[in-house]
Write a protein that holds these residues in place. Structure first.
Motif, mmCIF file in Angstrom:
data_model
loop_
_atom_site.group_PDB
_atom_site.id
_atom_site.type_symbol
_atom_site.label_atom_id
_atom_site.label_comp_id
_atom_site.label_asym_id
_atom_site.label_seq_id
_atom_site.Cartn_x
_atom_site.Cartn_y
_atom_site.Cartn_z
ATOM 1 N N SER A 138 -38.720 31.315 15.880
ATOM 2 C CA SER A 138 -39.035 30.625 14.621
ATOM 3 C C SER A 138 -40.154 31.321 13.834
ATOM 4 C CB SER A 138 -39.359 29.156 14.873
ATOM 5 O OG SER A 138 -40.366 29.055 15.839
ATOM 6 N N GLY A 139 -41.243 31.691 14.495
ATOM 7 C CA GLY A 139 -42.347 32.360 13.782
ATOM 8 C C GLY A 139 -41.925 33.723 13.267
ATOM 9 N N LEU A 140 -41.289 34.494 14.137
ATOM 10 C CA LEU A 140 -40.800 35.811 13.741
ATOM 11 C C LEU A 140 -39.802 35.668 12.594
ATOM 12 C CD1 LEU A 140 -40.469 38.893 14.271
ATOM 13 C CD2 LEU A 140 -38.675 38.312 15.918
ATOM 14 N N GLY A 141 -38.940 34.635 12.692
ATOM 15 C CA GLY A 141 -37.914 34.410 11.671
ATOM 16 C C GLY A 141 -38.521 34.188 10.293
ATOM 17 N N LEU A 142 -39.607 33.405 10.236
ATOM 18 C CA LEU A 142 -40.228 33.129 8.934
ATOM 19 C C LEU A 142 -40.768 34.411 8.306
ATOM 20 C CD1 LEU A 142 -42.056 29.777 9.713
ATOM 21 C CD2 LEU A 142 -40.320 30.130 7.949
ATOM 22 N N ALA A 143 -41.440 35.242 9.121
ATOM 23 C CA ALA A 143 -41.989 36.497 8.587
ATOM 24 C C ALA A 143 -40.849 37.459 8.230
ATOM 25 C CB ALA A 143 -42.925 37.135 9.617
ATOM 26 N N ALA A 144 -39.866 37.561 9.110
ATOM 27 C CA ALA A 144 -38.754 38.500 8.887
ATOM 28 C C ALA A 144 -37.950 38.117 7.646
ATOM 29 C CB ALA A 144 -37.849 38.543 10.116
ATOM 30 N N ALA A 145 -37.740 36.809 7.449
ATOM 31 C CA ALA A 145 -36.949 36.357 6.293
ATOM 32 C C ALA A 145 -37.652 36.741 4.994
ATOM 33 C CB ALA A 145 -36.728 34.845 6.362
ATOM 34 N N ALA A 146 -38.978 36.591 4.970
ATOM 35 C CA ALA A 146 -39.724 36.912 3.743
ATOM 36 C C ALA A 146 -39.605 38.405 3.432
ATOM 37 C CB ALA A 146 -41.185 36.504 3.914
ATOM 38 N N LEU A 147 -39.768 39.241 4.464
ATOM 39 C CA LEU A 147 -39.693 40.693 4.236
ATOM 40 C C LEU A 147 -38.252 41.115 3.935
ATOM 41 C CD1 LEU A 147 -42.230 41.863 6.967
ATOM 42 C CD2 LEU A 147 -42.577 41.775 4.487
ATOM 43 N N ASP A 148 -37.305 40.422 4.527
ATOM 44 C CA ASP A 148 -35.888 40.715 4.266
ATOM 45 C C ASP A 148 -35.561 40.454 2.793
ATOM 46 O OD1 ASP A 148 -33.265 41.409 4.981
ATOM 47 O OD2 ASP A 148 -32.692 39.309 5.257
ATOM 48 N N ALA A 150 -37.615 40.582 0.373
ATOM 49 C CA ALA A 150 -38.361 41.510 -0.487
ATOM 50 C C ALA A 150 -37.793 42.920 -0.459
ATOM 51 C CB ALA A 150 -39.828 41.540 -0.064
ATOM 52 N N ALA A 151 -37.358 43.393 0.719
ATOM 53 C CA ALA A 151 -36.992 44.816 0.807
ATOM 54 C C ALA A 151 -35.822 45.088 1.746
ATOM 55 C CB ALA A 151 -38.215 45.636 1.249
ATOM 56 N N GLY A 152 -35.146 44.049 2.239
ATOM 57 C CA GLY A 152 -33.983 44.245 3.118
ATOM 58 C C GLY A 152 -34.391 44.717 4.497
ATOM 59 N N LEU A 153 -33.990 43.991 5.510
ATOM 60 C CA LEU A 153 -34.330 44.394 6.883
ATOM 61 C C LEU A 153 -33.301 45.371 7.410
ATOM 62 C CD1 LEU A 153 -35.323 41.242 8.972
ATOM 63 C CD2 LEU A 153 -36.718 43.258 8.514
#
Ligand code: NAP
Length: 352
Positions: A138-148, A150-153
């Motif tokens: 869940s924590g990783l997901g929140l950070a990853a979703a925001a960066l995704d 912004a710039a695509g993961l």
């Protein structure tokens, strides 16, 4: 069909697993929230604790029954995969909203897996069984979703540092007992006593003694060498991000902390993103607290908080790679408060 209790005071709500680690947190967040609980029905195995406290009232615990659960408008399942499999689908089919924190249905294509800040849009009125995420994701997901956004993961690598409460009440009891046993026998000046003292511990719940240790096994191992937890984090991250082919590699490690899962993560992005911009993106992301360097989050510092805390933001070794440290309370954002948020969203939509 079960409907609003006619007592005019709110909804009939059930909690299956109310005496467990997550169950007790759920009662606490429900009590502190303005969620309109009218009648609360609490269930357990029927073997452990006999009652729980809610709004200063002692509520008797009983084993679940379909008849009792059908009297609820909403039921939270915070027990085990087996218990959720046994009751949740039939209950949801009968019209009761079910929010399930087990991993039984998270990857089922017909079950929304929801972190409201990321994907509340996947909730549907005709899908009454809703899953909450793995507490490490869940924590990783929140950070990853925001960066995704912004710039695509492009891909994700992470190593976790997971608290013992993530393995439930019996694991936490085992940890505290081990810690007490060992601390009584140790002195800083006698490093020669450390190894025999630690080797004398006999784990029963976790795969190795956890006191003063770090255990790179969370769940059984699959044939490819990944643990069940590592597989869950990867698959669930792909599902909430709607990126079914996103490469994700995780090493999940249990450490002797009480509550709060931390991850060191490396996220490669498809497009360039400056560190300043990444920081700004994370600062604005719902549910995320971006900490200003040189400060950083720790599990102890984040215990009892419902957000995901990010720190140690820096460039990774590869082009377009961001390294970060993220911590969230496994019992709250990893379970109880996320489930409450889902319930609040259903209420807001007028579906409850
Ligand atoms: N711990 C976390 O950080 C976390 C985070 C996310 C999701 N989850 C998930 O949440 C669920 C609960 O985890 P937990 O850590 O709270 O576990 P826990 O501390 O072991 O609690 C388990 C709860 O389930 C109850 N239970 C056991 N057998 C039952 C049965 N046959 N029927 C009804 N209730 C039964 C237990 O009752 P007794 O007291 O009678 O034994 C207890 O209330 C699990 O599915 C877990 O995967 C946990």
């Amino acid at each position: 069909m079960p409907r609003l209790k006619k007592n005019g005071r709110g909804l009939a709500v059930g909690v299956v697993g109310a005496s467990g680690m997550v169950g007790r947190e759920l009662l606490s967040v429900l009590e502190k929230s303005r969620f309109p609980v009218g009648e609360l029905k609490v269930f357990s195995s029927g073997r452990g604790a006999k009652s729980v406290l809610f709004r200063s009232r002692r509520l008797p615990l009983s084993a679940p029954s379909l008849a009792a659960l059908r009297g609820c408008r909403l039921a939270f399942f915070v027990s085990s995969d087996a218990v959720s499999r046994r009751w949740a689908p039939a209950l949801a089919a009968s019209g009761v909203w079910v929010i399930d924190d087990s991993s039984a249905f998270r990857l089922d294509a017909n079950v929304p897996l929801v972190i409201p800040e990321i994907n509340a849009s996947v909730l549907r009125r005709d899908r009454r069984l809703v899953a909450g995420p793995n507490c490490t994701m869940s924590g990783l997901g929140l950070a990853a979703a925001a960066l995704d956004r912004a710039a695509g993961l492009k891909d994700v690598r992470a190593a976790s540092y997971q608290a013992v409460s993530g393995a439930g009440l019996s694991a936490l009891r085992e940890f505290l007992l081990q810690a007490r046993t060992v601390t009584g026998r140790l002195r800083a000046e006698r490093a020669d006593l450390f190894a025999p003292a630690l080797r004398s511990l006999r784990p029963a719940v976790l795969p190795r003694a956890i006191a003063f240790n770090a255990v790179p096994q969370v769940g059984d191992f699959a044939a490819d060498g990944y643990s069940r937890e590592e597989i869950k984090v990867a698959a669930e991250l792909r599902k909430v991000l709607r990126s079914p082919r996103l490469p994700v590699s995780v090493t999940a490690v249990r450490v002797p902390t009480l509550r709060g899962h931390a991850l060191a993560a490396w996220l490669r992005l498809k497009r360039p993103l400056s560190l300043a911009r990444a920081r700004a993106v994370l600062k604005k992301a719902a549910g995320v607290v971006m900490m200003a360097a040189p400060d950083y989050p720790t599990p102890a510092g984040c215990a009892g908080r419902t957000e995901a805390f990010v720190g140690r933001l820096r460039r990774g070794a590869s082009p377009n790679e961001i390294a970060l440290w993220v911590v969230s309370d496994n019992l709250l954002k990893g379970a109880a408060s996320n489930s409450l948020q889902i319930a609040q969203e259903l209420l807001r939509r007028g579906w409850l």
